[in-house]
Design a protein around this motif. Structure first.
Motif: not given
Length: 381
Positions: A267, A269-270, A272
């Motif tokens: 992932k 994502e910020h 993560d």
């Protein structure tokens, strides 16, 4: 993969013994490699591809610090020359060191730990005889720590051909570093003042102000979408194109101190990497004392050699008051419950922890070491 620390750590996929009473692992872990270990006993509670050799990014700075901290007194000063800052990779993280300015070693280490400053790494390397010498020293220290998955090319962790480490090795670096008081201080500092550039006012008077820097370890400092993790006390994060996000953290809760390393979550994502680390910490604190270990964090070679030496005070009639270097912890047999996403068979392993204290210039084998005041320190302004 290597089998340092136990046969099961050399197996691909997830290694954990999910016996009765042991909580299940989080289901949405995407990291290519991770490890959960008891920092004090050295027991590895669970791991996933623990010895995969991957780019480490700035988590390699833990080895850099563990290697150089004993060599450079914190009060030592250094005036930065242009050559000290040469050779940094494009887009390197910087703390803002300026040529012809003078900094203390203490300042530079704050720049390394809080801002992951490659400029601070290069200046400290210059003080150690240069980048090439520092790389040599780091590789030698990695061998001493039995971190055999690691090959250092650049001391700051910047992507370089052939530069690799593993979740297992990064955890060894953190555990060794955390035995040093100054390492614990730097990695647990949330924010600090850093010397700025000397300027002249209208009257020609020189002044030098400072500016605030904040730790980029988001489990320690928090972020707009992430809370500070309860009990967090360090250690180091990293992020590069080849490595992705990497992180090693240490946290204390309920009388237990755990180390978690996470490398390259799928992932993107910020934050993560911190979320997956927090999930593994949560699991570890629930599982510690219940789960059978699947391996161990090995001691440095010098500790193994010291523990093998006979105790001169152990034999009757022997003169002198020498002290043995320590004794090895008793191994604990690991059960063979299977779990993991790989579907591969899991071999029996041996786990047994030893914990190391730096005392009188030598490693002594002991059972526990504290992280004094770190948890309280994290919330200070």
């Amino acid at each position: 993969m290597s089998t340092v620390g136990g046969a099961r750590l050399g197996q691909a996929g997830t290694q954990v013994d999910l016996a009765s009473g042991v909580p299940v692992l989080p289901k949405d872990l995407t990291a290519r490699s991770w490890i959960v270990a008891d920092a004090e006993s050295g027991q590895v509670l669970a791991a996933h591809n623990a010895h995969w050799r991957l780019p480490p990014a700035s988590t390699l700075k833990m080895l850099f610090a563990d290697t150089l901290l004993p060599k450079l007194p914190g009060t030592q000063e250094h005036k930065v020359a242009a050559k000290d800052l040469a050779g940094m990779g494009a887009g390197s993280s910087l703390v803002g060191i300026k040529e012809n300015e003078t900094y203390t070693v203490h300042d530079l280490w704050l720049g390394v730990f809080l801002r992951s400053g490659n400029d601070a790494v290069h200046v400290l390397s210059a003080m150690n005889g240069g980048v090439a010498q520092t790389v040599t020293d780091m590789n030698a220290h990695a061998q001493e720590l039995q971190a055999l998955d690691t090959h250092v090319v650049s001391p700051d962790g910047y992507d370089a051909p052939g530069q690799v480490s593993s979740a297992y090795d990064l955890t060894l670096f953190a555990r060794s570093g955390l035995q040093k008081k100054d390492f614990r201080e730097y990695c647990s500092t949330v924010r600090a003042k850093f010397p700025g550039e000397t300027k002249k006012d209208k009257k020609g008077k020189k002044t030098r102000t400072s500016f605030e820097i904040q730790n980029t370890n988001r489990l320690l400092s928090g972020d707009y979408d992430l809370s500070v993790y309860q009990g967090i006390a360090g250690v180091k994060n990293g992020n590069t194109t080849n490595a992705g996000a990497t992180f090693t953290g240490v946290a204390e809760r309920g009388g237990h101190v755990l180390l978690v390393t996470v490398m390259n979550p799928e992932k993107k994502e910020h934050n993560d990497v911190y979320r997956e680390t927090a999930k593994l910490f949560d699991w570890g604190f629930q599982a510690v004392g219940k789960v059978q270990p699947v391996g161990e964090l090995v001691p440095p070679k010098s500790a193994v050699s010291a523990s093998a030496q006979p105790n001169p005070t152990a034999s009757a009639g022997q003169a002198g008051g020498g002290q043995a270097g320590g004794s090895s912890a008793k191994p604990v047999a690991s059960a063979s419950v299977r779990s993991g996403s790989s579907g591969m068979g899991i071999a029996l392993g041996i786990a047994g922890g030893v914990v190391l204290l730096l005392a009188a210039g030598a490693y002594l084998v002991n059972r526990r070491w504290p992280l004094p005041d770190l948890v309280r320190r994290r919330s200070r302004p």
